[in-house]
Design a protein around this motif. Structure first.
Motif, short mmCIF file in Angstrom:
data_model
loop_
_atom_site.label_atom_id
_atom_site.label_comp_id
_atom_site.label_asym_id
_atom_site.label_seq_id
_atom_site.Cartn_x
_atom_site.Cartn_y
_atom_site.Cartn_z
N GLU A 183 0.83 -1.20 0.00
CA GLU A 183 0.00 0.00 0.00
C GLU A 183 0.86 1.25 0.00
OE1 GLU A 183 -2.49 -0.57 3.36
OE2 GLU A 183 -3.64 -2.15 2.35
N GLU A 186 1.98 1.83 -3.24
CA GLU A 186 0.85 1.95 -4.15
C GLU A 186 0.89 0.90 -5.26
OE1 GLU A 186 0.24 6.00 -5.38
OE2 GLU A 186 0.88 6.74 -3.43
N ASP A 188 -0.47 -2.22 -4.32
CA ASP A 188 -1.28 -3.28 -3.72
C ASP A 188 -2.34 -3.81 -4.68
OD1 ASP A 188 -2.07 -0.61 -3.25
OD2 ASP A 188 -3.71 -1.30 -1.99
N GLY B 427 -6.82 0.56 2.05
CA GLY B 427 -5.52 0.71 1.40
C GLY B 427 -5.61 0.71 -0.10
#
Lengths: 300, 444
Positions: A183, A186, A188, B427
């Motif tokens: 995450e 970025e 994920d 997330g």
């Protein structure tokens, strides 16, 4: 586990084997300082120290008597024109090449000639210039590979039913950390994707995220911006700056002068296997020898 | 085969049905493949005029092949499929395992060969340890080399072992006052593993009734005992499979995969790759040794000719067919190779005599369909290798990853994608601004 994107110095919850002393432990004796400079404490605030490093390949001297040190929590740039010996220096530190002469210390402990795996276990981890993903493994598997001290890396624990429980528990814990790291970088949304299907820039991000999963103290970045588009370049640099603020030390090899000048607080310039200049970006920018080296090369 | 007539309308639907039944269900795939092989053998057996005993014995023979190859292919998959270790000395490690077990278990006065007469359990473990030890000794110098050099070292070693077994000094020698030996070219006799069949039927209560049932339907006692031993082989192959699936779905297996993909990366992430390679090599060799004893050595007699290098290459072909890196693929490859490509042609040629006189050479065989069929039946042992070659060429062209290669086989002990949905939503698109808050929550 929630809400802990990165834990740079949180050694207590680091997954480690018992037999291995934590890297922050003070070595019993300070190393012999051949450079003549006074050694302050165990590592004197300099996790990485390179002294008199030389590397020859046959008759070619790639690196000749290079000495420098990297201060804790800094972002240091190592630059130089092509063939200056940056990558060779880098590979000597990472354990890929065995130096012909000289010593390398990490946290005051000599690591010269160690295997790459030994160096990584000590908390000094590297990335690769051409991102080397494990292509037939997913992004998640790439990430899960990295943490050290995994119980399940013992064959018996992996196989025997009773012992496998502990492995599963640790896997679940690592999975959470992996997702947090993904995450942060970025990527994920790519978690289940095979690493071989990622774009060049995504691979660079994965590579850095994976290196950080080893919970290192210091990261050696080999041209993390090579072949990356400007937007992603920004993103990667942001991450590096952010992580630096959290206590990681970075050594960045790059041949793009601007990137180094705008981001690093300390710059080492190499030329023809030697250190040409060392200092803050502002002073390096003014250094005539550096300008000569760069312009001289491009004139030829 | 189904691709040849894919223009037919029903084929697409059939394929969809097959996919929905078998895809993702490893057990069904294995059972379905074996069922198909059985069906083929039963049909051909009935055509040849077999009675029940003959059919059962045919199925037994095919299953023994499948289980034996299955075990070997699984062991090789650990080396080559998972770790990328190019071991082409499979036959040698099988020989060491089999011969060590044989020498340890054979009675001291055995002829041919000389043994120690130890209990069977000790002998089997000893055989596996010997194969593992030899694996480590080979691997220590060779694993530092690049993959192709390991291949050369192992293939040479397997021939050295075979010639060593045949050699005079090893045929009979005195060890700590006891005469032991391989028996040289005459081979070695030892308590046959497949006597397990009769032992089990006599020991297990009610085992005798199985003989009676067999006699009623016309299945002879040796065939029934063979079938019992066949089940032991199936159980061992299943145990191999479970073991290797567990290895694959673990952090250990993850490192193995990483070594296969890029050893320097694994090493740079702090993995002591040499340790992993040594362990894997030793374990794989031990499994090969055990498989050699249980399968090739099942009749209680082996000689050096049982371990010629062609076995190694057959196992490789089976692994390539099944798909390197997949354990279920290994089993399927072992079954398809050994039963369909290796056993079936031989079975056909043994039970169907050519009508009339078979042509003596290939040119004469081109005279007509009948002549060609007769020629093919007579020369099937040679022609099946052409068939294997054709299958390999076809696979390399159309499906280089094998039946089940490159499949999404997880390299973790848990499902990595399965995590708290809330966390994922949070997330999904994190911005850097939210990060400092998260750090503030850092409790530990």
């Amino acid at each position: 586990m929630v809400g802990r994107p990165i834990r740079p110095r949180a050694r207590t919850d680091r997954v480690r084997t018992v037999s291995e002393p934590p890297p922050s432990a003070e070595p019993l004796e300070p190393p012999v300082d051949t450079s003549g400079e006074p050694t302050v404490g165990a590592d004197g605030g300099f996790p990485l120290r390179v002294e008199g490093l030389s590397k020859t390949f046959g008759g070619i001297t790639a690196v000749a008597d290079v000495s420098f040190r990297i201060s804790e929590g800094s972002l240091t740039g190592l630059i130089g024109p092509n063939g200056a010996g940056k990558s060779t220096t880098f590979n000597c530190i990472a354990g890929v090449h065995t130096p012909t002469a000289g010593e390398i210390y990490f946290n005051g402990e000599p690591i010269t000639g160690f295997e790459p795996s030994q160096i990584a276990t000590k908390g000094l981890v590297r990335t690769f210039q051409i991102a080397r993903e494990l292509e037939e493994m997913t992004v998640l598997e790439n990430m899960m590979l990295a943490p050290s001290g995994q119980l399940g890396e013992s064959l018996l624990r992996s196989v025997l039913p009773g012992l496998r429980k502990g492995v599963m528990a640790q896997e679940a814990e690592l999975r959470d950390r992996v997702w947090e790291m993904l995450e942060l970088f970025e990527i994920d949304h790519l978690a289940g994707e095979y690493a071989g299907n990622l774009s060049g820039g995504q691979r660079k991000l994965l590579e850095m995220a994976r290196a950080l999963m080893t919970d290192p103290e210091m990261v050696l970045l080999d041209e993390p911006l090579a072949g990356v588009n400007p937007t992603l370049e920004e993103k990667i640099l942001d991450r590096i700056q952010q992580l630096r603020g959290e206590g990681y030390t970075f050594l960045l090899v790059e041949h793009d002068m601007d990137v180094i000048m705008n981001n690093c607080e300390q710059v080492i310039v190499m030329h023809q296997g030697k250190i040409l200049a060392e200092g803050e970006p502002a002073t390096i920018r003014e250094n005539e020898r550096v300008i000569d080296a760069y312009l001289g090369d491009s004139d030829e | 085969m189904s691709s040849a007539d894919s223009s037919l309308p029903g084929v697409g639907r059939l394929r969809a049905t097959l996919t929905s039944v078998f895809a993702g269900h490893d057990g069904r795939m294995i059972a379905g493949t074996m069922g198909g092989i059985y069906l083929l053998l039963i049909l051909v057996g009935l055509l040849a005029g077999f009675d029940a005993g003959g059919v059962v014995n045919t199925l037994r023979a095919a299953t023994v092949y499948a289980a034996g190859y299955g075990m070997l292919v699984l062991a090789l998959n650990l080396h080559w499929g998972y770790t990328g270790l190019f071991n082409i000395g499979v036959a040698g490690f099988m020989a060491v395992g089999t011969y060590t077990t044989a020498i340890l278990s054979a009675a001291p006065s055995t002829e041919p060969g000389f043994g120690l007469g130890l209990p069977l359990g000790v002998a089997v473990i000893g055989g596996m340890l010997a194969a593992a030890l030899l694996g480590v000794l080979t691997a220590l110098p060779a694993l530092r080399l690049r993959a192709d050099y390991l291949a050369i070292v192992t293939v040479a070693l397997s021939e050295i072992i075979r010639l060593g077994i045949k050699s005079r000094p090893l045929a009979e020698f005195t060890l700590l006052g006891t005469t032991v030996g391989t028996g040289g070219g005459r081979g070695i006799s030892y308590p046959a593993p497949n006597r397990f069949g009769s032992w089990a039927l006599e020991t297990v209560p009610g085992g005798g009734a199985v003989y009676d049932v067999g006699a009623a339907v016309g299945v002879a006692r040796p065939v029934i005992e063979g079938v019992v031993y066949m089940f032991l082989l199936i159980a061992s192959a299943a145990a191999f499979w479970v073991f290797l699936v567990r290895v694959g779905n673990s952090p250990f297996g993850r490192v193995l995969k990483a070594i296969r993909e890029d050893e320097l990366v694994a090493s740079s992430l702090g993995k002591d790759t040499r340790r992993f390679k040594l362990i894997v090599f030793a374990v794989g060799c031990a499994l090969m040794g055990l498989a050699g004893y249980l399968w090739l050595g099942r009749s209680g007699f082996v000689n050096d000719l049982s371990f010629r290098p062609n076995i190694t290459f057959f196992v490789f072909v089976a692994l390539i067919i099944g798909g390197a890196g997949s354990n279920t693929g290994s089993i399927l490859g072992g079954m398809v190779f050994s039963s369909v490509l290796f056993y079936f042609p031989q079975f056909v040629s043994q039970n169907f005599s050519p009508g009339g006189v078979a042509p003596r050479n290939f040119v004469a065989a081109l005279d007509g369909v009948g002549a060609f069929g007769a020629y093919a039946l007579q020369n099937i042992s040679a022609i099946r290798f052409m068939l294997i070659g054709i299958v390999l060429v076809y696979l390399m062209q159309n499906r280089p990853q094998g039946l089940l290669g490159h499949r999404t086989e997880s390299a973790a002990a848990i499902d990595l994608l399965d995590r708290d949905a809330g966390m994922r939503a949070d997330g999904g698109a994190p911005d850097t601004a939210s990060r400092p808050d998260r750090q503030g929550e850092d409790g530990e």
